[in-house]
Design an enzyme around this catalytic site. Structure first.
Site, PDB file in Angstrom:
ATOM      1  N   CYS A   1     -19.998 -27.776  35.890  1.00  0.00           N
ATOM      2  CA  CYS A   1     -20.567 -26.904  34.850  1.00  0.00           C
ATOM      3  C   CYS A   1     -20.323 -25.426  35.151  1.00  0.00           C
ATOM      4  O   CYS A   1     -20.738 -24.913  36.200  1.00  0.00           O
ATOM      5  CB  CYS A   1     -22.066 -27.183  34.719  1.00  0.00           C
ATOM      6  SG  CYS A   1     -22.989 -25.952  33.794  1.00  0.00           S
ATOM      7  N   GLY A   2     -19.647 -24.721  34.236  1.00  0.00           N
ATOM      8  CA  GLY A   2     -19.358 -23.302  34.429  1.00  0.00           C
ATOM      9  C   GLY A   2     -20.604 -22.436  34.474  1.00  0.00           C
ATOM     10  O   GLY A   2     -20.710 -21.514  35.293  1.00  0.00           O
ATOM     11  N   HIS A   3     -21.566 -22.708  33.592  1.00  0.00           N
ATOM     12  CA  HIS A   3     -22.816 -21.934  33.575  1.00  0.00           C
ATOM     13  C   HIS A   3     -23.595 -22.145  34.876  1.00  0.00           C
ATOM     14  O   HIS A   3     -24.266 -21.220  35.370  1.00  0.00           O
ATOM     15  CB  HIS A   3     -23.673 -22.331  32.377  1.00  0.00           C
ATOM     16  CG  HIS A   3     -23.091 -21.929  31.053  1.00  0.00           C
ATOM     17  ND1 HIS A   3     -22.889 -20.618  30.701  1.00  0.00           N
ATOM     18  CD2 HIS A   3     -22.662 -22.674  30.004  1.00  0.00           C
ATOM     19  CE1 HIS A   3     -22.367 -20.557  29.490  1.00  0.00           C
ATOM     20  NE2 HIS A   3     -22.209 -21.799  29.044  1.00  0.00           N
ATOM     21  N   CYS A   4     -23.505 -23.346  35.422  1.00  0.00           N
ATOM     22  CA  CYS A   4     -24.189 -23.650  36.686  1.00  0.00           C
ATOM     23  C   CYS A   4     -23.603 -22.805  37.824  1.00  0.00           C
ATOM     24  O   CYS A   4     -24.327 -22.295  38.676  1.00  0.00           O
ATOM     25  CB  CYS A   4     -24.061 -25.131  37.025  1.00  0.00           C
ATOM     26  SG  CYS A   4     -24.781 -26.238  35.789  1.00  0.00           S
TER      27      CYS A   4
END
Length: 265
Positions: free
Chosen positions: A8-11
């Protein structure tokens, strides 16, 4: 607790802030622990708590989970979680404490009970846990304190600050005596009544306003500490308009806090 997935990029973006906050909160008194759960490895745990997107942040207190609704910067997480380390509802033990609470510049939810074993008191505490990030809760088990406050044991009341008193909205809203103070009933009571016609919001609570009606934001020199009369004068002007447009949620904010948004406009 941060529920995440490695891909996950946001993670990945929030990871350094989460780690920074975790380091600072270990030094808090009392310490606050931040942990991570990889949902690709612990699918049953993530499913149990209704995780459907990443990252999902939840706060756990005494086994009860609630959604984290604050900002994603380390400073935001530290501020909110340090406050979470205290009691979800402040007990009013004497008249001096009552007077201090009544002078607050924030909307406060009061609960007056005969005992901590009252079912209503237990439900009040559960709801306080859910809304602790955005609202102040206080309670008392003393009939004398309830009477001094102008209420009776069994009353649950939303009180707006004295400095925000206005003819355009009720300063106090009492939970209906005809209803049972269940968790769901208390939650609905708070959701419907706590904001008022034009609440004062900060940047880290703006996202809560954006979850319902379209928002009309009045940005000016909001300062109830240094200029309560001037601030309330302009808030009254906003509420005078707001009462005629129930399909919109009006709010007031300090122009310094919202400088970036105003500049972008």
């Amino acid at each position: 607790v941060k529920f995440y997935a490695p891909w996950c990029g946001h993670c990945k973006k929030i990871a350094p802030e989460f780690e920074k906050a975790a380091t600072q909160l270990k030094k808090n008194d009392p310490p606050v622990t931040l942990i991570e759960v990889d949902c690709t490895e612990h699918q049953s745990v993530c499913g149990k708590y209704g995780v459907s997107g990443y990252p999902t942040l939840k706060i756990f207190r005494n086994g009860e989970a609630s959604d984290y609704q604050g900002g994603r910067q380390a400073s935001d997480m530290v501020k909110i979680m340090a406050a979470q380390a205290g009691p979800v509802s402040l007990e009013i033990l004497d008249e001096a404490k009552l007077a201090k609470v009544q002078d607050s510049h924030f909307t406060t939810i009061y609960g007056f009970f005969s005992s901590e074993n009252d079912e209503a008191a237990k439900n009040f505490n559960k709801v306080a846990n859910e809304y602790q990030e955005t609202l102040d809760f206080v309670h008392s088990y003393s009939s004398d304190i309830a009477e001094k406050a102008g209420f009776a044991q069994g009353d649950i009341v939303i009180l707006r600050p004295k400095v925000m008193k206005s003819k355009f909205e009720d300063q106090e809203i009492k939970f209906p005596e005809s209803e049972t103070a269940s968790v769901e009933a208390l939650r609905t009571f708070i959701e419907v009544n706590q904001a008022g016609l034009a609440p004062v919001i900060e940047m880290d609570t703006l996202h809560l306003m954006l979850q319902g009606k379209a928002v009309v934001l009045a940005v000016f020199d909001v300062d109830y500490e240094r200029n309560p009369k001037g601030t309330q004068y302009w808030r009254n002007r906003v509420m005078k308009v707001a009462k005629d447009f129930p399909d919109f949620q009006f709010a007031c904010a300090n122009f310094v806090d919202f400088a970036r948004i105003v500049t972008d406009m």
